[in-house]
Design a protein around this motif. Structure first.
Motif, PDB file in Angstrom:
ATOM      1  N   LEU A  45       0.807  -1.228   0.000  1.00 14.98           N
ATOM      2  CA  LEU A  45       0.000   0.000   0.000  1.00 14.98           C
ATOM      3  C   LEU A  45       0.836   1.272   0.000  1.00 14.98           C
ATOM      4  N   VAL A  46       2.081   1.165   0.454  1.00 13.76           N
ATOM      5  CA  VAL A  46       2.869   2.365   0.718  1.00 13.76           C
ATOM      6  C   VAL A  46       3.114   3.184  -0.545  1.00 13.76           C
ATOM      7  N   THR A  47       3.119   2.509  -1.710  1.00 12.74           N
ATOM      8  CA  THR A  47       3.385   3.229  -2.959  1.00 12.74           C
ATOM      9  C   THR A  47       2.101   3.810  -3.547  1.00 12.74           C
ATOM     10  N   ASP A  48       0.984   3.590  -2.857  1.00 15.36           N
ATOM     11  CA  ASP A  48      -0.307   4.125  -3.257  1.00 15.36           C
ATOM     12  C   ASP A  48      -0.698   3.720  -4.680  1.00 15.36           C
ATOM     13  N   PRO A  49      -0.729   2.389  -4.960  1.00 10.63           N
ATOM     14  CA  PRO A  49      -1.055   1.940  -6.317  1.00 10.63           C
ATOM     15  C   PRO A  49      -2.571   1.902  -6.539  1.00 10.63           C
ATOM     16  N   GLU A  50      -2.995   1.827  -7.823  1.00  7.39           N
ATOM     17  CA  GLU A  50      -4.412   1.709  -8.170  1.00  7.39           C
ATOM     18  C   GLU A  50      -4.935   0.319  -7.825  1.00  7.39           C
ATOM     19  N   ILE A  51      -4.122  -0.671  -8.182  1.00  2.07           N
ATOM     20  CA  ILE A  51      -4.565  -2.064  -8.064  1.00  2.07           C
ATOM     21  C   ILE A  51      -3.592  -2.824  -7.173  1.00  2.07           C
ATOM     22  N   ILE A  52      -4.162  -3.708  -6.351  1.00  2.00           N
ATOM     23  CA  ILE A  52      -3.305  -4.562  -5.548  1.00  2.00           C
ATOM     24  C   ILE A  52      -3.614  -6.014  -5.876  1.00  2.00           C
ATOM     25  N   PHE A  53      -2.545  -6.749  -6.135  1.00  2.00           N
ATOM     26  CA  PHE A  53      -2.688  -8.170  -6.430  1.00  2.00           C
ATOM     27  C   PHE A  53      -2.196  -8.974  -5.243  1.00  2.00           C
ATOM     28  N   ALA A  54      -2.911 -10.060  -4.990  1.00  2.00           N
ATOM     29  CA  ALA A  54      -2.498 -10.922  -3.883  1.00  2.00           C
ATOM     30  C   ALA A  54      -2.731 -12.370  -4.284  1.00  2.00           C
ATOM     31  N   ASP A  55      -1.662 -13.161  -4.274  1.00  2.00           N
ATOM     32  CA  ASP A  55      -1.784 -14.578  -4.649  1.00  2.00           C
ATOM     33  C   ASP A  55      -1.759 -15.424  -3.389  1.00  2.00           C
ATOM     34  N   GLU A  56      -2.924 -15.914  -2.994  1.00  2.00           N
ATOM     35  CA  GLU A  56      -3.085 -16.714  -1.780  1.00  2.00           C
ATOM     36  C   GLU A  56      -2.372 -16.069  -0.590  1.00  2.00           C
ATOM     37  N   PRO A  57      -2.774 -14.864  -0.221  1.00  2.00           N
ATOM     38  CA  PRO A  57      -2.062 -14.135   0.837  1.00  2.00           C
ATOM     39  C   PRO A  57      -2.157 -14.827   2.189  1.00  2.00           C
ATOM     40  N   THR A  58      -3.133 -15.731   2.340  1.00  2.00           N
ATOM     41  CA  THR A  58      -3.280 -16.392   3.635  1.00  2.00           C
ATOM     42  C   THR A  58      -2.887 -17.858   3.556  1.00  2.00           C
ATOM     43  N   GLY A  59      -2.302 -18.224   2.421  1.00  2.00           N
ATOM     44  CA  GLY A  59      -1.981 -19.637   2.186  1.00  2.00           C
ATOM     45  C   GLY A  59      -1.009 -20.221   3.205  1.00  2.00           C
ATOM     46  N   ASN A  60      -0.168 -19.336   3.780  1.00  2.00           N
ATOM     47  CA  ASN A  60       0.828 -19.827   4.726  1.00  2.00           C
ATOM     48  C   ASN A  60       0.414 -19.597   6.178  1.00  2.00           C
ATOM     49  N   LEU A  61      -0.864 -19.227   6.399  1.00  2.00           N
ATOM     50  CA  LEU A  61      -1.290 -18.880   7.755  1.00  2.00           C
ATOM     51  C   LEU A  61      -2.343 -19.868   8.257  1.00  2.00           C
ATOM     52  N   ASP A  62      -2.414 -20.014   9.585  1.00  2.00           N
ATOM     53  CA  ASP A  62      -3.475 -20.860  10.139  1.00  2.00           C
ATOM     54  C   ASP A  62      -4.804 -20.112  10.028  1.00  2.00           C
ATOM     55  N   SER A  63      -5.915 -20.817  10.277  1.00  2.00           N
ATOM     56  CA  SER A  63      -7.218 -20.261   9.909  1.00  2.00           C
ATOM     57  C   SER A  63      -7.588 -19.017  10.716  1.00  2.00           C
ATOM     58  N   ASN A  64      -7.237 -18.977  12.011  1.00  2.00           N
ATOM     59  CA  ASN A  64      -7.546 -17.787  12.806  1.00  2.00           C
ATOM     60  C   ASN A  64      -6.828 -16.570  12.271  1.00  2.00           C
ATOM     61  N   THR A  65      -5.536 -16.732  12.050  1.00  2.00           N
ATOM     62  CA  THR A  65      -4.729 -15.634  11.529  1.00  2.00           C
ATOM     63  C   THR A  65      -5.218 -15.260  10.139  1.00  2.00           C
ATOM     64  N   SER A  66      -5.605 -16.281   9.362  1.00  2.00           N
ATOM     65  CA  SER A  66      -6.103 -16.038   8.012  1.00  2.00           C
ATOM     66  C   SER A  66      -7.251 -15.044   8.031  1.00  2.00           C
ATOM     67  N   ASP A  67      -8.218 -15.299   8.866  1.00  2.00           N
ATOM     68  CA  ASP A  67      -9.383 -14.414   8.969  1.00  2.00           C
ATOM     69  C   ASP A  67      -8.956 -12.999   9.304  1.00  2.00           C
TER      70      ASP A  67
END
Ligand SMILES: Nc1ncnc2c1ncn2[C@@H]1O[C@H](COP(=O)(O)OP(=O)(O)O)[C@@H](O)[C@H]1O
Ligand SMILES: [Mg+2]
Lengths: 438, 236
Positions: free
Chosen positions: B161-183
């Protein structure tokens, strides 16, 4: 990306792999110092050669004589003579690049002090020009002469002063402590009559010329010693010096003993403005039909041979630098393999292609810079050790400032060159590697 | 008032050549996304989600088809032009965080700004603000190894977010996290995107996560099978 950030990040990248960076820098240190030491030896040997030539006389002097050897190209040749006189001196003065011209006459005489006698080679000089031509005095002043006077001055050479001995016994003029009895302050007489001074007169009488036409006896001239030449300082240091006009006058009065052509000069010394013009001035004088000689000429010959030694020394040093360069390349390639992912990430984060190449080139340049700088320090140490323990007058190591700067620039360039391919590789890495899960 | 789409792709085909075999990762995809939409791409493993995302982000060229992002034709750009495009328009959140391990959280967030020539003082100011938004004001001096997975991913979000872009892409951003943290991370992402009015394209294989999105794109064997629009999108 700002240049400062680029430099800082590149330095950080090196710092993160301290040991490897250190080893690569070490390779560069060895490479740089070996090439610097080798080149410094080349420079030192050359400098020693120039110095030894310069101690024979000035490198800007050309000595001109009237005999010119014309080579036929088949090993044979002919000599042609062209008289050196006042007119030729004027002609030499007009050649561009010529600073001053000094005619030289030399002859042979005997000096007497009390019962002691010494032999002297005497050169006629112009006191106003003597210093310019590298005729150095140890003490006193240059001899002068007032035209027509019978007041003669001489500057003695060390050799002449040391040679004083009793002609009858052959004993040196020294007291029992070995101190010389004849010194600059002694009274001197000059003659050109070899026979009478060494008391060989009777032999000539006995040869039996029954005439009253006695062979003339050479006159003894009172001379005052006004100075002494500095020994071992060049072409002229073994000569005693007298004013050229005084010497000419004496020679004319002693035609029976000395055969000196007082109308012409035996040789003329031409001093050039600097060593660069010596060759062209020499060629101009050659053209006029005189024979020429210059130390510069001989030095150039010697330098040609030295160049090969320098090349060889440089090549030896170059090999270690090459090894160091390969070391840099290897290190950079390794770090690209390790950092494939990181490079991908920064590409996704928006690092420009040329900045990525720049980062790697910077790292390489740092290695070259640190390696070069440390290498130069090591070289100074090695050079000191060489000069202290195995150096001699003809073999020494000299590191001039331009070698330091050159070596630093060279090692950075070599490092940059080694880093070029790795940098291009890094630049072309696909950013996708960062996204794909490991 | 008619708004122009921020993402508009037509008949995109991507074929990988593996040895002598052609693998069709995308078999003709059309998609239009409006600014400010939070989109979720779901589908089975190997259905082409990552391929589609990478193509939209200009990380990978399409074999054929048109990709127009923010009125620019990506398929006509060279690699350096694509990097400039990403600098200006795109933020990225990775599955495995991809933080620089030797940088602190603050330095990591400030890092992308250095590629854009932002002066150091301003970099740090903006990075601090982004970290504050993500609730990490107390962890600015921490290295990634000193933070939990959820904290690391929030640093990753701040960095995107710091570069203030128009679009943000995320490829499985929670794939490496447990379910609580994922939420928790998913909330963090969606809330900040909405608050800043960003467009988000997010890949996930977890259907529960799709509940956070305005638009859910179902992918199967390189084709879009279904697009669901959640009610929230109409309101937002
Ligand atoms: N670089 C590649 N080379 C060859 N095949 C690939 C490559 N990337 C992806 N694929 C193939 O394309 C298809 C889609 O992959 P991907 O987009 O990663 O799926 P997902 O992200 O939905 O799991 C898969 O069959 C995969 O094997
Ligand atoms: Mg995937």
């Amino acid at each position: 990306m700002k240049a400062g950030d680029l430099l800082r990040i590149a330095l950080l990248n090196l710092w993160r792999r301290k040991l490897r960076a250190f080893l690569t820098v070490l390779g560069m240190v060895i490479g740089t110092s070996s090439i610097v030491v080798m080149v410094s030896l080349g420079i030192g040997i050359r400098q020693a050669t120039v110095e030894s030539y310069a101690s024979y006389g000035s490198l800007t002097n050309i000595s001109v004589n009237s005999w010119r050897w014309v080579d036929n190209g088949d090993g044979s040749g002919t000599s042609t003579e062209k008289k050196l006189n006042k007119k030729s001196v004027e002609a030499f003065k007009k050649i561009p690049g010529v600073k001053v011209v000094m005619p030289v006459i030399t002859t042979w005489g005997m000096l007497k002090s009390g019962k002691y006698v010494s032999d002297a080679s005497i050169m006629g000089i112009d006191a106003a020009l003597a210093e310019e031509f590298g005729i150095e005095l140890g003490e006193g002043r240059y001899p002068g002469y007032k035209r027509g006077s019978s007041n003669y001055e001489i500057a003695l050479s060390q050799d002449t002063l040391n040679w004083f001995r009793d002609p009858k016994t052959g004993k040196e003029a020294r007291d029992k402590d070995g101190n010389p009895k004849v010194t600059l302050g002694s009274r001197f007489q000059l003659t050109f009559d070899y026979n009478s001074i060494y008391n060989n007169q009777p032999a000539r009488v006995n040869e039996g010329f029954p005439t009253d036409d006695e062979p003339p006896q050479g006159q003894l001239y009172r001379v005052s010693a006004v100075g002494m030449t500095e020994p071992n300082t060049g072409d002229f240091s073994w000569y005693c010096l007298m004013d050229i006009d005084a010497l000419k006058k004496l020679a004319a009065e002693n035609k029976a003993f000395v055969s000196l052509d007082t109308d012409n000069y035996q040789s003329v010394i031409v001093k050039c403005e600097n060593t660069d013009v010596v060759a062209q001035v020499k060629a101009a004088i050659d053209e006029m039909g005189f024979g020429t000689n210059s130390l510069q000429d001989m030095l150039e010959q010697a330098e040609k041979q030295l160049q090969q030694i320098q090349l060889l020394l440089g090549a030896i040093g170059g090999v270690s630098l090459l090894v160091a360069a390969i070391g840099i390349m290897n290190t950079m390639m390794m770090s690209i393999y390790e950092r494939t992912r990181e490079i991908g990430i920064i590409k996704v984060l928006g690092c420009r292609m040329h900045n990525i190449a720049g980062l790697f080139l910077c790292e390489a340049a740092y290695i070259g810079l640190f390696g070069g700088a440390l290498g130069i320090l090591v070289s100074y140490g090695l050079s000191l050790v060489i000069n202290l323990f195995i150096g001699s007058s003809g073999f020494k190591s000299v590191i001039p400032p331009y070698l330091v700067l050159g070596a630093l620039a060279f090692s950075v360039m070599v490092a940059l060159f080694s880093g070029l391919y790795p940098a291009l590789r890094a630049m072309r890495l696909s950013p996708l590697t960062a996204i794909r899960s490991e | 008032m008619e708004q122009k789409p921020i993402i508009d792709i037509r008949d995109v085909i991507k074929t990988y050549r593996v040895g002598s075999v052609d693998v069709q990762a995308l078999r003709g995809v059309d998609l239009v996304i409006m600014p400010g939409e939070l989109c979720c791409i779901i589908g089975r493993s190997g259905s082409g989600k990552s391929t589609l995302l990478n193509m939209l982000a200009g990380l990978e060229p399409a074999t054929s088809g048109q990709i127009i992002i923010n009125n620019q034709h990506l398929e006509r750009m060279t690699e350096s032009e694509l990097i400039v495009f990403r600098q200006k328009n795109v933020g990225f959140i990775f599955q495995s965080f991809n933080l620089m391990p030797y940088y602190t959280a603050l330095e990591n967030v400030a890092f992308p700004l250095s590629f854009r020539g932002v002066p150091n003082a301003q970099r740090l100011k903006r990075a601090k603000e982004a970290l504050r938004v993500m609730g990490l004001s107390d962890h600015m001096r921490h290295k990634p190894s000193q933070m939990s997975g959820g904290q690391q991913q929030r640093v990753g979000i701040a960095r995107a977010l710091v570069t203030d872009p128009e679009i943000i892409f995320a490829d499985e951003p929670t794939g490496n996290l447990d379910s609580n943290t994922s939420d928790e991370v998913m909330h963090a992402i969606c809330d900040t995107m909405r608050a800043n009015g960003k467009t988000l394209i997010m890949v996930t294989h977890d259907p529960n996560m799709a509940a956070f999105a305005d638009k859910v794109i179902n992918l199967l064997d390189g084709r879009i099978t279904d697009i669901q629009c959640n009610a929230r999108a109409k309101i937002g």
